[in-house]
Enzyme design. Sequence first.
Site, PDB file in Angstrom:
ATOM      1  CG  ASN A 105      -1.808   1.187   1.320  1.00 30.86           C
ATOM      2  OD1 ASN A 105      -2.410   1.573   0.313  1.00 30.86           O
ATOM      3  ND2 ASN A 105      -1.930   1.798   2.493  1.00 30.86           N
ATOM      4  CG  HIS A 107      -0.070   6.283   4.878  1.00 30.28           C
ATOM      5  ND1 HIS A 107      -1.448   6.361   5.033  1.00 30.28           N
ATOM      6  CD2 HIS A 107       0.454   7.129   5.791  1.00 30.28           C
ATOM      7  CE1 HIS A 107      -1.727   7.209   6.012  1.00 30.28           C
ATOM      8  NE2 HIS A 107      -0.585   7.685   6.490  1.00 30.28           N
ATOM      9  CB  SER A 134       5.452   5.140   3.986  1.00 32.17           C
ATOM     10  OG  SER A 134       5.998   6.148   4.801  1.00 32.17           O
ATOM     11  CG  ASP A 143      -2.089   3.455   7.154  1.00 35.49           C
ATOM     12  OD1 ASP A 143      -2.243   2.932   6.036  1.00 35.49           O
ATOM     13  OD2 ASP A 143      -2.820   4.385   7.562  1.00 35.49           O
TER      14      ASP A 143
HETATM   15  C1  GRF Z   1      -2.961   8.665  -2.302  1.00 39.04           C
HETATM   16  O1  GRF Z   1      -2.625   9.878  -1.686  1.00 39.04           O
HETATM   17  C2  GRF Z   1      -2.463   7.498  -1.484  1.00 39.04           C
HETATM   18  O2  GRF Z   1      -1.316   7.791  -0.749  1.00 39.04           O
HETATM   19  C3  GRF Z   1      -3.622   7.247  -0.548  1.00 39.04           C
HETATM   20  O3  GRF Z   1      -4.771   7.493  -1.315  1.00 39.04           O
HETATM   21  C4  GRF Z   1      -4.471   8.446  -2.338  1.00 39.04           C
HETATM   22  C5  GRF Z   1      -4.946   7.854  -3.635  1.00 39.04           C
HETATM   23  O4  GRF Z   1      -4.900   8.767  -4.702  1.00 39.04           O
HETATM   24  N1  GRF Z   1      -3.551   5.901  -0.010  1.00 39.04           N
HETATM   25  P1  GRF Z   1      -5.083   8.265  -6.203  1.00 39.04           P
HETATM   26  O5  GRF Z   1      -6.452   7.566  -6.279  1.00 39.04           O
HETATM   27  O6  GRF Z   1      -3.976   7.325  -6.531  1.00 39.04           O
HETATM   28  O7  GRF Z   1      -5.067   9.493  -7.040  1.00 39.04           O
END
Ligand code: GRF
Length: 188
Positions: A105, A107, A134, A143
């Site tokens: 994932n 974050h 991260s 997370d």
């Molecule tokens: C990103 O900021 C990611 O870090 C978080 O959700 C957001 C997703 O944005 N987990 P996108 O859909 O990839 O534009």
Amino acid sequence: MALKKIVILFSGRGSNMRSIIEKLHDKSLFVAAAITNNPNAEGIKIAESLGVKVEILPHTEFASREAFDEALVSKIKEYSPDLTVLAGFMRILTPVFTDNIKAVNIHPSLLPLFKGKDGIKESFYSGMKVGGVSVHMVTSEMDSGDIVAQACVPILKDDTLEDYTQRVHGTEHELYPKAILEALNISI
Ligand code: GRF
């Protein structure tokens, strides 16, 4: 040798998914499918326009988190991916998922700081001079899995939250494709 395979999970805008597909798909690895829980996700058109198959699995059709996760796990396994990539997948996952699927994932903070949905805002207002991004392994605790890669993002004196947010997303789009290759031991 056949390319390694990933499946991407997304719920919304899909900008990280776009970056992953544009940089890696059919070159360093194969994006076998992109699965969303949201039938209205903007990312659906993005994946399709880049030649990736989209599967829609609305969570509203399931009676419990576990029932949804079970269906999601079966769907992912149909593609036998080497890795599952969460890119803005807005679901709390149960052990039904985390015990069965190897996933990463992204974050928008320097974990373990600022977990949860307000990672960008909390970094920005923390008083720190840097925030970051991260990529981590997905575990049943949100997370919290092992960190695969991190990058710092400066928080500048005259930044608005919007300025900082844009810089974070730009950094995500660079870091995530590289981190996926690293997690899969693919050298380019
Ligand atoms: C990103 O900021 C990611 O870090 C978080 O959700 C957001 C997703 O944005 N987990 P996108 O859909 O990839 O534009």
